[in-house]
Scaffold this active site. Structure first.
Site, PDB file in Angstrom:
ATOM      1  N   ARG A  35      -3.425   1.663  10.843  1.00 14.35           N
ATOM      2  CA  ARG A  35      -4.286   1.389  12.099  1.00 14.35           C
ATOM      3  C   ARG A  35      -4.108   2.363  13.065  1.00 14.35           C
ATOM      4  O   ARG A  35      -3.312   3.247  13.030  1.00 14.35           O
ATOM      5  CB  ARG A  35      -3.763   0.148  12.650  1.00 14.35           C
ATOM      6  CG  ARG A  35      -4.154  -1.333  11.692  1.00 14.35           C
ATOM      7  CD  ARG A  35      -5.337  -1.509  11.953  1.00 14.35           C
ATOM      8  NE  ARG A  35      -5.875  -2.792  11.348  1.00 14.35           N
ATOM      9  CZ  ARG A  35      -6.256  -2.820  10.151  1.00 14.35           C
ATOM     10  NH1 ARG A  35      -6.515  -1.767   9.247  1.00 14.35           N
ATOM     11  NH2 ARG A  35      -6.393  -4.058   9.641  1.00 14.35           N
ATOM     12  N   GLU A  43     -12.478   2.445  17.063  1.00 11.17           N
ATOM     13  CA  GLU A  43     -13.317   2.381  16.151  1.00 11.17           C
ATOM     14  C   GLU A  43     -14.642   1.755  16.628  1.00 11.17           C
ATOM     15  O   GLU A  43     -14.537   0.675  17.325  1.00 11.17           O
ATOM     16  CB  GLU A  43     -12.887   1.623  14.752  1.00 11.17           C
ATOM     17  CG  GLU A  43     -11.812   2.635  14.094  1.00 11.17           C
ATOM     18  CD  GLU A  43     -11.096   2.129  12.949  1.00 11.17           C
ATOM     19  OE1 GLU A  43     -11.628   0.970  12.247  1.00 11.17           O
ATOM     20  OE2 GLU A  43     -10.020   2.316  12.525  1.00 11.17           O
ATOM     21  N   HIS A  60     -13.183   4.554   8.102  1.00  3.43           N
ATOM     22  CA  HIS A  60     -12.529   3.175   7.749  1.00  3.43           C
ATOM     23  C   HIS A  60     -12.784   2.738   6.381  1.00  3.43           C
ATOM     24  O   HIS A  60     -13.476   1.756   6.344  1.00  3.43           O
ATOM     25  CB  HIS A  60     -12.541   2.269   8.809  1.00  3.43           C
ATOM     26  CG  HIS A  60     -11.444   0.971   8.679  1.00  3.43           C
ATOM     27  ND1 HIS A  60     -10.778   0.475   9.727  1.00  3.43           N
ATOM     28  CD2 HIS A  60     -10.692   0.802   7.638  1.00  3.43           C
ATOM     29  CE1 HIS A  60     -10.055  -0.054   9.461  1.00  3.43           C
ATOM     30  NE2 HIS A  60      -9.819  -0.262   8.221  1.00  3.43           N
ATOM     31  N   ILE A 116       0.868  -1.142  -0.063  1.00  2.66           N
ATOM     32  CA  ILE A 116       0.054   0.019  -0.075  1.00  2.66           C
ATOM     33  C   ILE A 116       0.903   1.311  -0.086  1.00  2.66           C
ATOM     34  O   ILE A 116       0.786   2.151  -0.661  1.00  2.66           O
ATOM     35  CB  ILE A 116      -1.116   0.129   1.385  1.00  2.66           C
ATOM     36  CG1 ILE A 116      -1.983  -1.063   1.065  1.00  2.66           C
ATOM     37  CG2 ILE A 116      -1.731   1.247   1.391  1.00  2.66           C
ATOM     38  CD1 ILE A 116      -2.770  -1.527   2.259  1.00  2.66           C
TER      39      ILE A 116
HETATM   40  C1  8YV Z   1     -11.102  -3.931   6.462  1.00  2.00           C
HETATM   41  C2  8YV Z   1      -8.658  -3.161   6.331  1.00  2.00           C
HETATM   42  O1  8YV Z   1     -10.680  -5.082   5.825  1.00  2.00           O
HETATM   43  O2  8YV Z   1      -8.007  -4.705   4.925  1.00  2.00           O
HETATM   44  C3  8YV Z   1      -7.646  -4.043   6.006  1.00  2.00           C
HETATM   45  O3  8YV Z   1      -6.905  -4.188   6.836  1.00  2.00           O
HETATM   46  O4  8YV Z   1      -8.586  -2.509   7.505  1.00  2.00           O
HETATM   47  C4  8YV Z   1     -10.049  -2.941   5.546  1.00  2.00           C
HETATM   48  O5  8YV Z   1      -9.897  -3.158   4.343  1.00  2.00           O
HETATM   49  C5  8YV Z   1     -12.236  -3.574   5.975  1.00  2.00           C
HETATM   50  O6  8YV Z   1     -12.783  -2.378   6.612  1.00  2.00           O
HETATM   51  C6  8YV Z   1     -13.114  -4.802   5.863  1.00  2.00           C
HETATM   52  O7  8YV Z   1     -13.527  -5.133   7.237  1.00  2.00           O
END
Ligand code: 8YV
Length: 315
Positions: A234, A263, A281, A157
């Site tokens: 996070r 959250e 999020h 990412i």
């Molecule tokens: C969550 C995320 O998956 O992939 C991650 O680590 O934090 C997000 O993409 C999304 O909120 C679905 O739960």
């Protein structure tokens, strides 16, 4: 045993079409719909062989130990800091996630936050809606062009964010566990030093104990009154109290946040600040990406229970 007799415990949902597919293949317990989840869990605990989780649903030792026949945890997400790996490893329970498919959407959200802060997009939208346009000048933004962005965590990412920001003529530097020989961008082993040299600090690292509160009061102080923080990683990476304090006391210029310490709770003082952009999020939240994430979860369950190699195994 045919899969339709196997029980999967969904701690959180996939999109409806993937939930429907899941139900044709497995006995599905939607724990998130239960009014008394504890009671529902007790009723099925000996049958559950698979879990569907997401970063907001803890998969801790207590839950793992309550499920004696659990074989696999399939995470709907790339980050897996909600899962107790010590407990899964002890029992040989497999864990999968959904990497790669959400990289671009998450990078887009990081860039959206950076641009929204710089160009005061949310503030400007409100300026029009409340009828201020034509009555008073809209405050000017700042240009990202030529500025330095420090990315924390240059993984998949982080790299996708860097690629986009290079196209905005920004200078990229990064901090992480170790320098990556294949990358030409300057590396800082010291996050505080990097923050001092940056106009923007963008967080794209994993959560968990290694990165807990690495963005603390000192790092924010180093980022300084003209510096912006963007977090798509996070909430645990940032000392949220220190962040609120830095924003209240104008020790940083602003923050764009997609993730938070607790959250869905967002500290109240942030909600009244013009120089803060708050998202719920949504890094991976597009129809296309959430669909493919669900398909990966299903494919991992199918593979596991038909003895084939897992598609995206974490452990
Ligand atoms: C969550 C995320 O998956 O992939 C991650 O680590 O934090 C997000 O993409 C999304 O909120 C679905 O739960």
């Amino acid at each position: 045993m045919p899969n339709t007799q196997r029980t999967v415990l969904a701690l959180s949902p996939l999109l409806p079409p993937e939930m429907a597919k899941l139900e044709t293949r497995f006995k599905t317990v939607r724990l998130y719909n239960e009014s008394d989840p504890e009671k529902a869990l007790q009723a099925v605990k000996n049958d559950v062989v698979g879990i569907i989780s997401n970063p907001a649903t803890p998969v801790r030792r207590g839950l793992i130990e309550a499920l004696p026949n659990l074989e696999i945890v399939t995470q709907f997400g790339v980050g897996v800091d909600n899962i107790d790996f010590e407990a899964t490893r002890e029992r040989g329970i497999a864990v999968t996630n959904t990497p790669d498919v959400l990289t671009d959407d998450t990078a887009d959200i990081a860039v959206s936050l950076l641009l929204s802060l710089s160009r005061r997009i949310c503030e400007a939208d409100m300026f029009v809606r409340v009828g201020k346009w034509g009555t008073t000048p809209m405050p000017l933004g700042v240009t990202p062009k030529g500025k330095t962005v420090g990315i924390v965590g240059l993984g998949r990412i982080g790299k996708a964010i860097a690629k986009r920001l290079v196209a905005f003529d920004m200078r990229v530097v990064y901090h992480g566990r170790k320098q990556k020989a294949e990358l030409a961008w300057p590396f800082y082993s010291d996050l505080e030093k990097m923050a001092a040299d940056c106009d923007y600090l963008v967080l794209a690292c994993s959560g968990g104990p290694d990165t807990y509160h690495i963005v603390n009061a000192r790092v924010l102080e180093a980022l300084g009154p003209k510096g912006y923080l963007v977090n798509v990683a996070r909430g645990s990476v940032v000392d949220e109290e220190a962040l609120v304090d830095a924003l209240v006391n104008k020790r940083i210029a602003g923050a764009g946040l997609d993730v938070y310490a607790h959250e869905p709770n967002v500290p109240d003082p942030l909600k009244t600040m013009d120089n803060v952009v708050l998202l719920p999020h949504i890094g991976s939240a597009t129809v296309e990406t959430r669909t493919i994430m669900g398909e990966i979860v299903l494919a991992n369950l199918e593979s596991h229970f038909s003895g084939k190699p897992l598609i995206t195994k974490v452990a």
